[in-house]
Each structure stands twice: as structure tokens, then as C-alpha cells.
Design an enzyme around this catalytic site. Structure first.
Site, PDB file in Angstrom:
ATOM      1  N   GLU A  33      34.217  13.085 121.591  1.00  0.00           N
ATOM      2  CA  GLU A  33      34.039  13.416 120.289  1.00  0.00           C
ATOM      3  C   GLU A  33      34.767  14.663 119.771  1.00  0.00           C
ATOM      4  O   GLU A  33      34.410  15.617 119.513  1.00  0.00           O
ATOM      5  CB  GLU A  33      32.475  13.793 120.157  1.00  0.00           C
ATOM      6  CG  GLU A  33      31.743  12.591 120.247  1.00  0.00           C
ATOM      7  CD  GLU A  33      30.250  12.696 119.767  1.00  0.00           C
ATOM      8  OE1 GLU A  33      29.909  14.010 119.542  1.00  0.00           O
ATOM      9  OE2 GLU A  33      29.346  11.831 119.812  1.00  0.00           O
ATOM     10  N   GLU A  54      27.993   5.501 122.673  1.00  0.00           N
ATOM     11  CA  GLU A  54      26.877   6.280 122.730  1.00  0.00           C
ATOM     12  C   GLU A  54      26.036   5.788 121.683  1.00  0.00           C
ATOM     13  O   GLU A  54      26.271   5.496 120.522  1.00  0.00           O
ATOM     14  CB  GLU A  54      27.288   7.586 122.429  1.00  0.00           C
ATOM     15  CG  GLU A  54      27.710   8.405 123.729  1.00  0.00           C
ATOM     16  CD  GLU A  54      27.958   9.810 123.254  1.00  0.00           C
ATOM     17  OE1 GLU A  54      27.365  10.536 122.322  1.00  0.00           O
ATOM     18  OE2 GLU A  54      28.947  10.485 123.931  1.00  0.00           O
TER      19      GLU A  54
END
Ligand code: GAL
Length: 708
Positions: free
Chosen positions: A159, A315
Site C-alpha cells: 500500500e 485484502e
């Protein structure tokens, strides 16, 4: 032509099933837990796990001293059980020894504070020391594990930009100057681009340029915009560094970095170009009853970033997160419908953060596939059920969503329209517009892809441009060509206002879109907060809460031979602009608000107001009708249907995002992959219910509606 890797032919994922699993942190547990992990993973149908994302300090406890043993053992154990690995390069966060040796590597905020160790992502994206170490660690990981048979995907960093997406340290500032030199070539070029004669900001040396910080008053908007562009590019450079190392050492393995859905700070079009597979982390707020609508927009972007190829939900949360002020759990069944929504929108994976719920640290209250109660936990029961269900949906793997509507996602306009000052109003910006326009189209039942402002638009019937504050001739030409070949374009307010250096186009908005739309904006006319005006469309009055424009309809030059033939309206001769909606209160009462210009066999609409959802729906229903696409007449926000197709089969997902059962009309005789039964003319979706209807592929995807 051979399907060789490259931007047009990305390396595929070697996994013969829909991926199911999550982040796995075995180094937070003693090794005797690992056997139980593997046993329960198998029981749940897990076939892919992501690791070791934050483990650099555990892998290299001192400079040049590696401890691979534990990772060797767990990778072998997983693969012996047939569980594949999404192998992280472990560069998501630096070890303390690296930071203490190089304090200049800490990121700096706009106030000049260095951010301390004690959390993750503590690095300046432009730091040469960080780059050097990232390349070294990535190479070490690639050389050691690149040929491990269980490794099917590289998970680069984690991320990007989650915690540190912008850095104001001296190193970043030097990098910013180099980036500006590349962009503008000379100081004169920069001075011209930044319009420095306003408020006396002429630069006489590159060294005088700073990253934008707190200044006495509003900061030069082009400086702000360039800092956004630069910061996204600086992160991309860091990503590319790892991609290059991995492509060199393991040329056949696909690479990815996990995105954060619609994320303002990074231009994901550019990141997706650099990787093989798009992956996303999605955390719709369980407490928000319409969070799934926003999720549909995010997923539309994910599948579109690589031209419609399947992407991976890497995720998500099995139940509650732990980073919100209040972390509401997902009610029974909600995790399933949330997960299958991602699959409906083109994901070939359902993955979670994380496999086993942590006992300590920042995320111990974050739900996991295996909760604190282990096998007895509710999330594990639901995890097992979902794993079984995904096996029944295997036929959808590799298929693609068929959307006829594209929505322009443009980071330049997002950044430019959301600067914190020097705009007509803070109430309008790209993101707000995009969400509102997407929501209105979503409720009419049409799935929405994302498209770049300059196209390509092939395959779409309707292109929505909710806002294009920064627009150029090439984008206008692409949109014009699309309408002339039968496409329907809808452009939203405050579009075509400035060029790439934020200079207002000659004659004002809509600048290069003037010929396409047949209107000129005389003045932007935002409303004071609390003032709600109205717009009349086809006899109905719609609220217009924040933004209006004084527009003038203008004659447009004939646009080629097709203009002389009947357009959608049946008129002959040069295309004229029709007024479809009119301001019906306030200073602009009686003036045009919504227009349509027929061009070629298509049409170009301009919506100058920030219409309420009902107003937008009224316009979009007309647009869809003109484009030959269906629109729901009865709307229920909980109901969603999306079709994924192979060459010969349609798989239509019908989802109930709410707790009230929904009765819907479906193609009769379809095979529901969820129940294994054939459908009648209607079916009832229970609370959080899902059906996946298999039918022979048809010209247009089945369009499901509510039944009563
Ligand atoms: C993501 C992150 C994961 C974990 C998760 C919790 O942003 O990539 O490591 O922190 O959030 O929701």
C-alpha cells in the site's frame, strides 16, 4: 502473435483456482502454531497467502546478516500443503538499524517534523539510501526465493502512500526540483508554467524552489498541482525500482503492488502500467448501509486499470477493522456478500487481512479469518463456508465484466479541483462528482467501468465525465470522435476550465470541449452553503444544492459529413444544442442548465449543475435510453447485478446488500451456481443473498430487475 510479457501481455498468475487466503504473519507466532495454521487453511480452502510483508527486521536483523531459516521453513511447509505464495519483497517498512544509521531517511511532514520510528512506512520515498537498500533487499529476496515452486506472485512493498505519500524533506525537495527541470527544461519554462507574475513569484534559481508548505496566503495552484504529480511519480519511481530488479532476476513471475481503491494521492493508471496484475485492498465501512455502492466504483476502477483483465482482491476484512474511530463488525453473511461483490466485479480472488488474528500490536482488534477463539470463532466458520462456495464459482475465473458505461477517472482533475484554496467553491471537486455520478448510474442498474480522459472508449455506449477541470485538445478530440461514431458523452460542471499548467483556456470553460458541447460558460455560479436552488428537467423539479453556471448555448461548426444526416433527434443540418434542463430558481432562473448536442450518430450532454441524485438519474435515464441501454425504473439501493462473461457464457451475479429479502426477475432456466439449481422466472435473494446465474452468452448481458 505470441503472448509475451509486456504491458499488453502481462505475466499471468499461475494459480488454477480462484485465489482464497490472506496476509499471513507467521513470524508473530511460535513455530508450533504453523502446523495448525496450515491444517486450518486447508480446511478453509485457502490456496494463496501473502508474506512476509513487514518482516525485513526479522530477515535482516543487522546489516548484511540474514536469517532466512524461518522463512525457508514456512514457505516449504505451505507449498508442501499446496498453498501458493504471494511473496512480499519485505520492503514495506525499514528496520530500525537502517533509520538510525541514516536519520535523513525519515520522512518529513509539511511542518518540518521528521516522522519517528515506532510505526510502519518510515521512509522518504526519494531517499537514495532507501532506494539502495530496497533494491538490495528485493534482489536478495528474488535470488533466494524466485525459483521456489510455491511463489506465484511478487507483492512489492505494501500500500504505497498509506501512511507516507508526500514528503517535504530536503531530499524530496531536491528531487522535486529535478522533476521540475525534466518537465519544464528551463527556469523560464517553469516561471511561465507557474504563472509567476501573479503575486511576484518569479524564480531566479532552481534552488529557490521549495515543496509547497505553509505560506502567508494561498499557494500558487500550479506549484501545488505539480507537487501532487511529482509525489505520485516519486512513489512510482520507487515501485519501478523493485519491478526492474524482479524482472531481471525472475522474468517469468508476475509483479503487483496492492492498491487502496480510489486513492487520491497516487495516479494508479501509471502504477498499473508498470505491473502485471492489479490487486486491491478494500475495506467498505460495515456501518455504512450504502458502502457497497462506493465499492462498486472502486472495483470498476480496478478491473479497468488493465483494460478489463481480472484483478485480485488482496485484502479485505472478515469482520471489523481496527483503524476507524468505531469499528463495527460485519453481521453474519455480510463478509460473504462483500467478498462476492468483488468477484462479481472481476476479481479472481478473495483475500483478507489477515489469516490469524494478532494477539499484540496495533492490529490485535482487527478481525481475521481465524479469530481469537480459533476454530470456534464465527469468522472462521464463515471463512470455511466461503472457501467452499468459491469452489462452486470456479467457472467465472478469467471471465470479464461487460460494462457499457465508462466513467472518466482523472488524477490531474482530482488534484486540481481539490486544492484547498483559490477555487470558486470547495463544494465541488472531481471525487465528489465522480461518486455522485457513479451512484446515480449504479442505481439505474448499469455497471460502470473507469476510463482515461483520452480514451480509448471502444466498447462503451456511454462515457460519463463527472468533472474534467483540467482538459486538453487530445481529450476533447477523443470524446468528439466517440460521439461522432455513435457514443453518448455526459460532461459535468467545471470541466474544460484550465490546461495542464492550470491556465484558463482561451474564452473560458469548457475550453477544448466547446465544440463538442455547444455551450460556453460565462460564469461559475456556486451557491452559498445552505442555499438549495432547483433545476427543471422534463417538467420535474430537482434540487441543486451547491453549484450552477451561467451558460450560453453557442452555434457550433458542422463537424463533418455525418452532421448533414439525421441525428438522434431526427434533425437535419448542422448540430444545434438543445436545452434539456433549465434553472428554475435563484438568479439563474430561466437559463439553460442541462444541454444536449447531437453529433454524428451520438450525443454530447452538458450538466452544468451539481444535481441531486434524482436529477442525475433523470438525465442518465434519458442518456441510457438514447444509447439503447436499459435503466431500472424501480430502484433499491441494496440490489446489484453485474455480468462477467467468457466467449460463450454469461455469469450474472445478483446481490442483495441488505437485510430485507428481495424478489427479482431473472432469465428462466438459468443455472444458479450457488444452489446448483435451475431458476424460474423470479427468485428471492435472502438477507445478504447472492445468486450467480449461468446462461449462454447473449448480445447484451441479462438486465435484472426487481419483481413484485
Ligand atoms: C491495510 C494494510 C494491512 C493492514 C490492514 C488493516 O491498509 O495493508 O497491512 O494494516 O490495512 O485493515
Amino acid at each position: 502473435m505470441a503472448d509475451t510479457p509486456g504491458p499488453a501481455h502481462p505475466r499471468p498468475l499461475r494459480l488454477e483456482a480462484l485465489a482464497y487466503g490472506g496476509d499471513y504473519n507467521p513470524d508473530q507466532w511460535s513455530e508450533d502454531v504453523w502446523d495448525e495454521d496450515v491444517r486450518l487453511m486447508l480446511e478453509a480452502g485457502v490456496n494463496l497467502v501473502s508474506l512476509p510483508i513487514f518482516s525485513w527486521p526479522q530477515l535482516e536483523p543487522a546489516p548484511g546478516v540474514y536469517e532466512w531459516g524461518w522463512l525457508d521453513r514456512i514457505l516449504d511447509k505451505l507449498w508442501a500443503a499446496g498453498i501458493a505464495i504471494d511473496l512480499a519483497t519485505a520492503t514495506a517498512t525499514p528496520p530500525s538499524w537502517l533509520l538510525r544509521a541514516h536519520p535523513e531517511m525519515h520522512p518529513m511532514d509539511a511542518e518540518g517534523h521528521r516522522l519517528e520510528f515506532g510505526s510502519r512506512q518510515v521512509y522518504c520515498p526519494s531517499s537514495p539510501v532507501w532506494h539502495e537498500n530496497v533494491a538490495r533487499m528485493t534482489r536478495a529476496m528474488a535470488e533466494r526465493y524466485g525459483s521456489h515452486p510455491g511463489v506465484v506472485l511478487w507483492h512489492i512493498s505494501n500500500e504505497y502512500g498509506d501512511h507516507t505519500s508526500r514528503c517535504w524533506c530536503p531530499e524530496s525537495t531536491r528531487h522535486f526540483r529535478r522533476w521540475l527541470q525534466d518537465r519544464y527544461g528551463s527556469l523560464d519554462g517553469l516561471n511561465d508554467a507557474w504563472g509567476v507574475n501573479v503575486w511576484g513569484q518569479r524564480y531566479t534559481s532552481w534552488d529557490h524552489i521549495e515543496a509547497p508548505r505553509k505560506a502567508p496566503g494561498p499557494i500558487n495552484p500550479t506549484q501545488l498541482l505539480d507537487f501532487e504529480r511529482f509525489s505520485s511519480d516519486a512513489m512510482l519511481q520507487l515501485f519501478q525500482l523493485e519491478v526492474d530488479v524482479l524482472r531481471e532476476v525472475t522474468p517469468d513471475l508476475p509483479v503487483t503492488t496492492n492498491f487502496m481503491s480510489m486513492f487520491r494521492d497516487l495516479d494508479y493508471w501509471t502504477f498499473a502500467d508498470a505491473e502485471d496484475i492489479v490487486t486491491d485492498d478494500a475495506y467498505p465501512e460495515p456501518a455504512d448501509p450504502i458502502a457497497h455502492v462506493g465499492a462498486a466504483l472502486n472495483y470498476g476502477l480496478m478491473r479497468s486499470l488493465k483494460g478489463g483483465r481480472p484483478w485480485l482482491l488482496l485484502e479485505s476484512s472478515a469482520s471489523a477493522t481496527s483503524w476507524r474511530d468505531v469499528n463495527v463488525p460485519k453481521a453474519p453473511g455480510k463478509m460473504r456478500v462483500d467478498s462476492l461483490q468483488a468477484v462479481a466485479h472481476g476479481s479472481d480472488a478473495v483475500m483478507f487481512f489477515q489469516w490469524r488474528q494478532a494477539r499484540y500490536g496495533q492490529e490485535k482488534f482487527h478481525s481475521s479469518m481465524l479469530g481469537h477463539r480459533g476454530e470456534a470463532s464465527r469468522t472462521y466458520r464463515e471463512t470455511k463456508a466461503l472457501g467452499q462456495e468459491l469452489k462452486r464459482l470456479e467457472a467465472v475465473r478469467g471471465t470479464r465484466v461487460r460494462a457499457r458505461v465508462g466513467l472518466v477517472v482523472d488524477w490531474d482533475s482530482w488534484w486540481g479541483s481539490s486544492a484547498i484554496e483559490s477555487l470558486p467553491s470547495q463544494r465541488l471537486n472531481w471525487a465528489r462528482q465522480a461518486r455522485a455520478w457513479h451512484r446515480a448510474m449504479h442505481l439505474l442498474g448499469q455497471p460502470v467501468d473507469a476510463v482515461r480522459a483520452g480514451g480509448p472508449f471502444e466498447g462503451y455506449d456511454v462515457v460519463l465525465v463527472p468533472n474534467l477541470y483540467i482538459a486538453d485538445e487530445a481529450q476533447a478530440a477523443a470524446l468528439t470522435a466517440f460521439t461522432e461514431s455513435g457514443g453518448h458523452v455526459v460532461v459535468g460542471p467545471f470541466s474544460g476550465v484550465v490546461d495542464a499548467t492550470e491556465k484558463v483556456h482561451d474564452g473560458g470553460a469548457p475550453g477544448p470541449l466547446r465544440g463538442l458541447l455547444g455551450v460556453e460558460v460565462d460564469e461559475q455560479w456556486p451557491h452559498a452553503d445552505g442555499v438549495v436552488e432547483t433545476v427543471d428537467i422534463a417538467g420535474a423539479s430537482h434540487e441543486n444544492p451547491a453549484w450552477a453556471e451561467w451558460i450560453e448555448v453557442v452555434p457550433t461548426p458542422p463537424s463533418g459529413a455525418t452532421d448533414a444526416s439525421p441525428g438522434a433527434s431526427g434533425r437535419m443540418g448542422p448540430a444545434a444544442t438543445a436545452v434539456i434542463g433549465t434553472y428554475s430558481s435563484g438568479e439563474l432562473e430561466g437559463r439553460p442548465a442541462v444541454t444536449r448536442r447531437d453529433a454524428g450518430t451520438g450525443a454530447a450532454w452538458y450538466v452544468s449543475a451539481m444535481l441531486s441524485e434524482e436529477g442525475l438519474s433523470a438525465v442518465f435515464a434519458e442518456v441510457l435510453g438514447g444509447a439503447g441501454l436499459a435503466a431500472r425504473t424501480e430502484v433499491d439501493v441494496d440490489f446489484e447485478a453485474v455480468t462477467r462473461s467468457s466467449d460463450d457464457t454469461d455469469f450474472t451475479f445478483a446481490l442483495n446488500h441488505g437485510r430485507t429479502p428481495l424478489k427479482i426477475r431473472v432469465p428462466e432456466g438459468a443455472l444458479d451456481l450457488v444452489t446448483g439449481e435451475r431458476t424460474g422466472a423470479t427468485l428471492t435473494l435472502d438477507r445478504y443473498g447472492v445468486a450467480v446465474l449461468q446462461t449462454p452468452r447473449d448480445g447484451i448481458p441479462p438486465f435484472l430487475t426487481l419483481a413484485h
